[in-house]
Structures are given as C-alpha cells and as structure tokens.
Write a protein that holds these residues in place. Structure first.
Motif, PDB file in Angstrom:
ATOM      1  N   ARG A   1     105.896 121.078 115.812  1.00  0.00           N
ATOM      2  CA  ARG A   1     105.294 120.478 114.610  1.00  0.00           C
ATOM      3  C   ARG A   1     106.304 120.546 113.465  1.00  0.00           C
ATOM      4  O   ARG A   1     106.131 121.316 112.521  1.00  0.00           O
ATOM      5  N   GLN A   2     107.379 119.796 113.582  1.00  0.00           N
ATOM      6  CA  GLN A   2     108.459 119.811 112.603  1.00  0.00           C
ATOM      7  C   GLN A   2     108.967 118.392 112.414  1.00  0.00           C
ATOM      8  O   GLN A   2     109.469 117.780 113.357  1.00  0.00           O
TER       9      GLN A   2
ATOM     10  N   LYS B   1     100.196 117.204 124.320  1.00  0.00           N
ATOM     11  CA  LYS B   1      99.074 118.141 124.456  1.00  0.00           C
ATOM     12  C   LYS B   1      99.082 119.166 123.336  1.00  0.00           C
ATOM     13  O   LYS B   1      98.046 119.653 122.915  1.00  0.00           O
ATOM     14  N   LYS B   2     100.296 119.548 122.890  1.00  0.00           N
ATOM     15  CA  LYS B   2     100.354 120.581 121.873  1.00  0.00           C
ATOM     16  C   LYS B   2     101.522 120.348 120.928  1.00  0.00           C
ATOM     17  O   LYS B   2     102.638 120.082 121.369  1.00  0.00           O
ATOM     18  N   TRP B   3     101.233 120.398 119.635  1.00  0.00           N
ATOM     19  CA  TRP B   3     102.281 120.420 118.613  1.00  0.00           C
ATOM     20  C   TRP B   3     102.440 121.872 118.215  1.00  0.00           C
ATOM     21  O   TRP B   3     101.716 122.359 117.364  1.00  0.00           O
TER      22      TRP B   3
ATOM     23  N   THR C   1     103.942 125.590 116.879  1.00  0.00           N
ATOM     24  CA  THR C   1     104.611 126.048 115.664  1.00  0.00           C
ATOM     25  C   THR C   1     105.408 127.334 115.891  1.00  0.00           C
ATOM     26  O   THR C   1     106.282 127.652 115.109  1.00  0.00           O
ATOM     27  N   GLN C   2     105.081 128.081 116.942  1.00  0.00           N
ATOM     28  CA  GLN C   2     105.714 129.394 117.134  1.00  0.00           C
ATOM     29  C   GLN C   2     106.677 129.388 118.326  1.00  0.00           C
ATOM     30  O   GLN C   2     106.472 128.659 119.290  1.00  0.00           O
TER      31      GLN C   2
ATOM     32  N   GLU D   1     105.010 130.378 121.732  1.00  0.00           N
ATOM     33  CA  GLU D   1     104.189 129.351 122.376  1.00  0.00           C
ATOM     34  C   GLU D   1     104.992 128.529 123.377  1.00  0.00           C
ATOM     35  O   GLU D   1     104.494 128.161 124.431  1.00  0.00           O
TER      36      GLU D   1
ATOM     37  N   THR E   1     111.227 118.070 102.458  1.00  0.00           N
ATOM     38  CA  THR E   1     109.850 118.228 101.990  1.00  0.00           C
ATOM     39  C   THR E   1     109.117 116.886 102.024  1.00  0.00           C
ATOM     40  O   THR E   1     107.962 116.822 102.429  1.00  0.00           O
TER      41      THR E   1
ATOM     42  N   THR F   1     108.327 115.946 105.566  1.00  0.00           N
ATOM     43  CA  THR F   1     107.306 116.858 106.092  1.00  0.00           C
ATOM     44  C   THR F   1     105.920 116.440 105.615  1.00  0.00           C
ATOM     45  O   THR F   1     104.957 116.421 106.379  1.00  0.00           O
ATOM     46  N   ARG F   2     105.824 116.114 104.324  1.00  0.00           N
ATOM     47  CA  ARG F   2     104.559 115.612 103.777  1.00  0.00           C
ATOM     48  C   ARG F   2     104.053 114.407 104.571  1.00  0.00           C
ATOM     49  O   ARG F   2     102.897 114.345 104.983  1.00  0.00           O
TER      50      ARG F   2
ATOM     51  N   GLU G   1     103.061 115.381 108.211  1.00  0.00           N
ATOM     52  CA  GLU G   1     101.785 116.089 108.303  1.00  0.00           C
ATOM     53  C   GLU G   1     100.604 115.135 108.082  1.00  0.00           C
ATOM     54  O   GLU G   1      99.566 115.261 108.735  1.00  0.00           O
ATOM     55  N   ALA G   2     100.798 114.209 107.160  1.00  0.00           N
ATOM     56  CA  ALA G   2      99.726 113.237 106.911  1.00  0.00           C
ATOM     57  C   ALA G   2      99.515 112.371 108.152  1.00  0.00           C
ATOM     58  O   ALA G   2      98.374 112.111 108.558  1.00  0.00           O
TER      59      ALA G   2
ATOM     60  N   LEU H   1     100.257 113.225 111.233  1.00  0.00           N
ATOM     61  CA  LEU H   1      99.814 114.053 112.351  1.00  0.00           C
ATOM     62  C   LEU H   1      98.323 114.382 112.274  1.00  0.00           C
ATOM     63  O   LEU H   1      97.628 114.381 113.284  1.00  0.00           O
ATOM     64  N   THR H   2      97.825 114.676 111.065  1.00  0.00           N
ATOM     65  CA  THR H   2      96.441 115.115 110.939  1.00  0.00           C
ATOM     66  C   THR H   2      95.487 113.942 110.709  1.00  0.00           C
ATOM     67  O   THR H   2      94.283 114.153 110.625  1.00  0.00           O
TER      68      THR H   2
ATOM     69  N   ILE I   1      95.204 114.585 103.218  1.00  0.00           N
ATOM     70  CA  ILE I   1      95.425 115.703 104.131  1.00  0.00           C
ATOM     71  C   ILE I   1      94.757 116.996 103.652  1.00  0.00           C
ATOM     72  O   ILE I   1      94.208 117.753 104.430  1.00  0.00           O
TER      73      ILE I   1
ATOM     74  N   ARG J   1      90.867 116.665 103.777  1.00  0.00           N
ATOM     75  CA  ARG J   1      90.472 116.672 105.181  1.00  0.00           C
ATOM     76  C   ARG J   1      90.496 118.089 105.741  1.00  0.00           C
ATOM     77  O   ARG J   1      89.586 118.526 106.432  1.00  0.00           O
TER      78      ARG J   1
ATOM     79  N   PHE K   1      95.839 134.610 122.020  1.00  0.00           N
ATOM     80  CA  PHE K   1      96.762 134.303 123.109  1.00  0.00           C
ATOM     81  C   PHE K   1      96.091 134.395 124.472  1.00  0.00           C
ATOM     82  O   PHE K   1      96.406 133.626 125.381  1.00  0.00           O
TER      83      PHE K   1
ATOM     84  N   GLN L   1      91.249 119.611 130.558  1.00  0.00           N
ATOM     85  CA  GLN L   1      91.982 119.962 129.341  1.00  0.00           C
ATOM     86  C   GLN L   1      91.075 120.838 128.474  1.00  0.00           C
ATOM     87  O   GLN L   1      90.289 120.345 127.672  1.00  0.00           O
TER      88      GLN L   1
ATOM     89  N   TYR M   1      93.630 123.384 123.173  1.00  0.00           N
ATOM     90  CA  TYR M   1      94.141 122.535 122.097  1.00  0.00           C
ATOM     91  C   TYR M   1      93.128 121.501 121.645  1.00  0.00           C
ATOM     92  O   TYR M   1      93.425 120.319 121.504  1.00  0.00           O
TER      93      TYR M   1
ATOM     94  N   PRO N   1      96.435 119.247 115.862  1.00  0.00           N
ATOM     95  CA  PRO N   1      96.520 118.948 114.420  1.00  0.00           C
ATOM     96  C   PRO N   1      95.169 118.566 113.805  1.00  0.00           C
ATOM     97  O   PRO N   1      94.943 118.786 112.619  1.00  0.00           O
ATOM     98  N   LYS N   2      94.244 118.040 114.627  1.00  0.00           N
ATOM     99  CA  LYS N   2      92.915 117.680 114.108  1.00  0.00           C
ATOM    100  C   LYS N   2      92.157 118.897 113.594  1.00  0.00           C
ATOM    101  O   LYS N   2      91.311 118.777 112.732  1.00  0.00           O
TER     102      LYS N   2
ATOM    103  N   GLU O   1     107.067 125.686 103.617  1.00  0.00           N
ATOM    104  CA  GLU O   1     107.918 124.586 104.062  1.00  0.00           C
ATOM    105  C   GLU O   1     108.134 123.532 102.983  1.00  0.00           C
ATOM    106  O   GLU O   1     109.186 122.929 102.906  1.00  0.00           O
ATOM    107  N   LEU O   2     107.114 123.321 102.164  1.00  0.00           N
ATOM    108  CA  LEU O   2     107.303 122.362 101.076  1.00  0.00           C
ATOM    109  C   LEU O   2     107.766 123.059  99.798  1.00  0.00           C
ATOM    110  O   LEU O   2     108.155 122.419  98.837  1.00  0.00           O
TER     111      LEU O   2
END
Lengths: 384, 293
Positions: A199-200, A241-243, A245-246, A249, A372, A375-376, A379-380, A382-383, B67, B70, B125, B152, B155, B238-239, B253-254
């Motif tokens: 997720r980057q 299937k998965k975004w 972050t760690q 994972e 930044t 990323t904004r 994220e918009a 992605l979600t 975002i 939401r 985990f 599935q 996630y 992400p949802k 990050e921002l």
C-alpha cells in the motif's frame, strides 16, 4: 589518520574472520561464527578498551532503526563489533524507525538521536530541512569507502541498497514459463492466481507504468504520469487480495502460500527463500531499485557527535557492509564488500551490477517533493 | 518508636482530610495533566492553526475530502457491528458465569481471561493462519468435501469483524459479569415461587435488571472499537480502512500534523457526543455508583 585505526582494528578483524570462514555458507553459519569470534575476543576487547579510554566513563550514542530483523542485522554487523572495540561507548536503539518523530524533535530543537540510517526519500527530506550536520572528513577515512558512498549526497555515507522485487510461487509456475515482468503481473489470464501489492503510492504507480509498457530506464519516467497509472491500476485492483503495509505480512503471505505473485522487499524475500526454504523465486527484471541514497548521517543537535563520527568511520567499510548483507540480504553500497562475498550470494544483492542493469531506479528527487501528493491521490483511489 | 494513640484534635483531622486525597491522587493527576491533557490541548490548538492564524481549514478539508468522511463512517459502522456481535456472544457466557455450575464456571473464566492477556497483534496474526488460503478452516472444509476451491475468508469485512470481536469479547463478558453479580438473584427465585417459568423469570426479572450493565458494556466496547488500528490493517482490505489508520497515514506519511490533529479531535468530539447522548438515553452513570439502579 593512523591513530583512529585503533578504534576499528579489532572490530574489522572479527568481521573479516567470520566472513572468510563461512564464505558460501548460509546465514545461520555466519551468525554462529560471528558469535564465536566475538566471544573469543571478549578478553582482548576489554583490554583494548581499557587501554584506549582509561578512566573514561560510559558514553551513550543513540540510534534509531526499523526493529526486528533489521535491528538484528544492524547490531550484528555494525553496532556489536563497534562496541566491542569501544567499550566506553554504549549504543542505544530507538525503534521503530519514525521519520515524523525525528522531524518533530528537530523542530523542537530536542533531537534525541545522534546518528542513524534513514529511508531513501527521508534522506532528501532531512537534507532539505537542515537535519544533517556537516561531517568532519578528517575523522572519517575516505580511502576505505567506494567513491559513490560519499558523493551521492553531501554529509552522508551511503550504506545499503534495497529493491522492491516481484516474487512468484515456483510450485505454481515451475517451468521457465513464469511471470517475468510487471506486464505479466497484470496478465491474469496467462498467469491466474491471487496477488498482493504494497500500500505505497511510490511503488504501485511505477509498476503500473511499466505494466503499461513504459521502459524502466525511460528518462521521461518522472514526473510520474499518475493518471495513466491509475487507469492501469484499475485493471489489476480486483485481483489484489491484499494491499499490505508491514514487512512481516509479506513473509507470512509467501510462507502460507496466501498469494502466488506479489511485490516484496528483496531482503524479506531472500530471508524467506534462503532461511525458511519457501519455494518462491525473485524476479530481478524491472525491480524498483533504491540506488545508493540510503545511508548514515549525523543529526543536527546530536548530543554525541564525536562518537557518532567514530561509528560512521566504521559502518561504511567493506567488512561491516558485507556482514550486513550476509545478515539481512540488503546490498552493500561499498562495492569493495563484493570481494568478501561469494559470487552466487552477490547475485542476490540489489546493488549487483547485473541486477542494477535491469532495474528501474526510483527518482527520489522527484518523489521527495511529490510523494505526499501522489499518496493522497493513491489513498483516495484505493479506498473509493 | 511509640504507637500513637488516637488523636481527636480537630485541626489535625481536617489537615489529614485535605492531605490524604492530595497525596493519593496527586501523582496520577499530575501524570494525567502533563502526559495527557497538556499534549491533548496542544493537539487541539494545532488543529485550528493555519500559518500562525486561527482557521477551520483543516476541518473543512476533513469534511470535503471523501476519504476522511468515508473512513469515519466505516469506523462507526464496524464498531457498531463489532459491539452488537460481542454483546450477542458475550451475554450468555456472562450469564453462565453468574448462575452456572461452580467448577465449570472456573474453567470458563480462565478461557475468557487467557486470550485477554495476549497481545492484539498476536491475536490478529493468528487469524491469518486460521483463515488463509491454505489455512486450517479451508483445509478442513476441503477435506470433508464441502468445498473444492478455498474460500476467500481473509481481507474483508468478515475477517476484520471476527478479529475485533475476538479481541473485545473478554472485555464485554467481564463487564457484563461484574454488573450481573450485583443483581439480587432472590428476586428471580421469588418470581419462580410465584409460578413463573424459569424462562419467564429470566425475561421479566433478571434481564431488565441486567440492562444497566448491558448499556455500560456496550458503550465501553464501542468506544474502544473506534480506535482499532492493527486488526483492520492486518485482516482488512482498503475498504475497511478505519480512522486510526488514516490518522497514522496523515501523520507519518503525509507529514500533515495539523490535519492529523484535526482528525483526532474530530474523532474525540464525535465520541464524546455519543457518550453524552447515550448517557441521556440510558443513564449509565447509575452503574458507576450513582443513583441506585
């Protein structure tokens, strides 16, 4: 400069011994040998330390890092040999790495950290914000470094290289007919199977552009064509299937065969493949390569700049650089370190010339000012 | 050393009366002030400042950027479902802990408490391993021939809820248990003596008396759920991005700390508003020793 050498002699010889005697062996053998030579030198170490700093009190040197396996490697290759050679210095670690915290401390003029390795994009941000203090090159022996280590960014010593690589399940694609490029990653008909990405924004966008046919070495790659990338990302979104972050994972996902195709940090991938023997393989073609920006610097306001210089005169050299690579599989920035590594092992390093040739290199100068914003947007997207 | 005899001097009594609470509460209050209220105040302040002047810009961008709104909505949605789920699963267990067989009760109590000691991350985990493509659940379902292709299970909203409910259940059960212990069970016996069936006695006597406990546990679990971070990050898509994840993203990050502060303040304000409204409706302060229920 000769009088500084005494600070490093023992540490360097320990590392050299462990590296030479386990050449071609696995990480476990190296860790074991490292422990043995360190224990064997304990008496010598305290003797040298006493001679070097008679009557001196213990001084602390504060660093920060990502924790986990990163800290293990950092301690094994850099800190513990250094401390053995300089018993008067006690190195403290803050974890996890948090650049925002460093910036806040800098702004409050209360920097806690003396010296550390920063993430690539943060190297530029920190440089811009005046967070690095000038290095005193009379205290650091340049002849022991590769030139690229001190010319890349002023007042820093490049130390490690990373790549974000595509990794595929060998059980699923055992023959030569496996995904070899980001275009293949996108081709869900030819290579069906669950996928994962990080997720980057700075990773998802370049790989989408490569999948859309952009040449990884295209001089016009940056500024990133974000609009074009999102159009391409829309195609792959339902198959991710998965975004994640760690770091953990990623390894969990290949160790439990959760996905067949994913983006990984090369060190995490090598760790699972070499240590835990998962049947996945790294594709070096179109890897996202950090270049050699990532490295050590001494922060403005550091409480112990003298000992920080001592540490920096050590960490960039071939021996600790090679040892770090053996411990965590991130590539050395000092090319002399390759002489201390088995060629087959060297090929697993992001900074290996063969791998650099086929990789896409991040443009951190563009990213540091635009990250930044993308990323904004990411994220918009992605979600949504 | 002499043993002091009881001293009736009134001056000393009143001094003690002032000093003892100060000594007992002082350290905690100082701690709360310096490490909670003061930084919280700074955060609120920061959220209203744009270029050294007072401004509502950060709040405006929270409401106008989809975002954030939401994520806030998702957070409430997930928290409500998680709380209702924990209540439905937790109430019968808490009830059993009050009325059940003593030996089994001890075992159940241990089973409730042990997971409570485990770290959130470890518990989150472990679902990855159970629910994975090659995980225990899928392998079992394939072995018994119920399915041929793995489901599935991870996630998505379902896995986030399972993870969160598992984490919140012990708290729900223990809070309900504490409240139910205070119910005078002779009232239930009295109802039965007067001819009520056990079921009827439960519904007409025990259940209404347990409601203050239900309200309190519901609120407690709900508020803690609002702040979840690692479970939706690990088990969700992400949802299912919750507001804490967004605050983290904005801050680290921002690097937009004023905006992150505003998001934090907004979450806090909404939470306080919920508590006040909730208290109006259910007067939960009774449970904390106010007026008798």
């Amino acid at each position: 400069m000769r009088h500084h050498e005494k600070d490093k002699e023992l540490a360097l010889s320990l590392l050299r011994e462990a590296l030479d005697e386990t050449r071609g062996l696995d990480r476990r053998a190296f860790v074991k040998k490292l422990g043995q030579v360190a224990a064997g030198s304990a008496i010598l170490g305290s003797f040298m330390g006493m001679a070097g700093s008679a009557g001196a009190q213990t001084r602390t040197l504060t660093t920060m890092n990502w924790g986990g396996s990163f800290q293990e490697a950092m301690v094994g290759a850099f800190i513990s040999p250094f401390e053995k050679n300089n018993p008067a210095i006690k190195v403290q670690y803050l974890t996890p790495y948090n650049f925002a915290k460093l910036v806040a401390a800098h702004q409050a003029k209360a920097q806690e950290v003396d010296t550390l390795t920063l993430a690539s994009v943060d190297m530029l941000r920190a440089q811009e914000a005046g967070m690095f203090q000038p290095l005193d090159w009379s205290k650091i022996d340049k002849t022991k470094l590769s030139e690229q280590q001190y010319t890349t960014l002023p007042n820093t010593i490049s130390s490690l290289t990373l790549s974000d690589v595509m990794v595929f399940n060998k059980k699923k694609w055992p023959s030569g007919n496996h995904p070899k490029s980001w275009a293949d990653f996108w081709d869900v008909k030819k290579f069906p199977g669950p996928r994962a990405l990080e997720r980057q924004a700075n990773k998802a966008i370049p790989i989408a552009l490569m999948a859309d046919g952009m040449d990884p070495k295209d001089p016009k790659f940056y500024p990133l064509d974000v609009y074009r990338a999102f159009k391409k990302l829309n195609e792959i979104k339902p198959h991710i299937k998965k975004w994640f972050t760690q770091g953990g994972e990623q390894q969990q996902m290949i160790e439990n065969e959760e996905v067949d195709l994913l983006l990984m940090w090369n060190g995490r991938a090598a760790d699972s493949i070499l240590k835990n023997k998962v049947s996945y393989e790294i594709v070096w073609n179109q890897a996202l390569y950090t270049g050699i920006l990532q490295g050590w610097a001494i922060l403005t306001g550091a409480k112990n700049p003298d000992d920080a210089h001592k540490l920096l005169d050590f960490v960039g050299r071939a021996e600790p650089q090679a040892a770090f690579a053996r411990l965590i599989y991130y590539g050395p920035a000092n090319l002399k370190a390759y002489d201390l590594l088995e060629p087959a092992f060297g090929k697993l390093m992001p900074s290996h010339p063969d791998n650099v040739k086929v990789a896409h290199q991040y443009d951190y100068r563009w990213l540091s000012t635009n990250l930044t914003e993308i990323t904004r947007k990411f994220e918009a997207w992605l979600t949504a | 050393m002499t043993v002091p005899v009881a001293d009736p001097a009134p001056a000393r009594m009143s001094l003690n009366r002032a000093l003892v609470p100060a000594l007992l509460l002082g350290p905690t209050l100082l701690w709360i002030f310096f490490f909670f209220l003061w930084p919280l105040g700074l955060m609120v302040w920061q959220s209203f400042i744009v270029k050294d002047a007072f401004s509502l810009d950060h709040y405006a961008s929270l409401f106008t950027t989809p975002i954030y709104a939401r994520a806030l909505w998702t957070t409430f949605e997930i928290s409500i479902i998680c709380t209702v789920g924990s209540l439905i699963l937790g109430y019968p267990v808490a009830y059993y802990l009050v009325v059940g067989d003593a030996r089994i009760r001890a075992v159940v109590m241990i089973l409730v408490i042990i997971p409570y000691w485990l770290d959130y991350i470890v518990r989150s985990f472990s679902w990855l391993i159970l629910f994975g493509r090659r995980g225990l659940v899928n392998r079992f379902l394939i072995d018994i021939g119920l399915i041929t292709e793995p489901l599935q299970l991870l996630y998505n909203l379902g896995s986030v809820l399972v993870g969160m409910i598992q984490i919140m259940l012990p708290l729900m059960i223990l809070t309900l248990f504490g409240a139910m212990l205070r119910i005078n069970r002779q009232l239930v016996a009295a109802a039965e003596i007067h001819g009520a069936s056990p079921w009827r006695a439960f519904w007409s006597v025990f259940f209404p008396l347990s409601l203050p406990g239900v309200y309190a546990a519901f609120l407690l679990v709900f508020i803690i759920s609002l702040g979840f971070y690692i479970t939706p990050a690990l088990l969700g898509s992400p949802k299912e991005t919750m507001i804490s994840q967004i605050i983290m993203l904005v801050a680290t990050e921002l690097f937009d700390w004023p905006l992150a502060s505003a998001a934090g303040v907004l979450l806090l304000a909404v939470t306080i508003a919920v508590v006040i409204a909730y208290n109006r409706a259910f007067s939960i302060e009774r449970l904390w020793g106010g007026k008798e229920a």
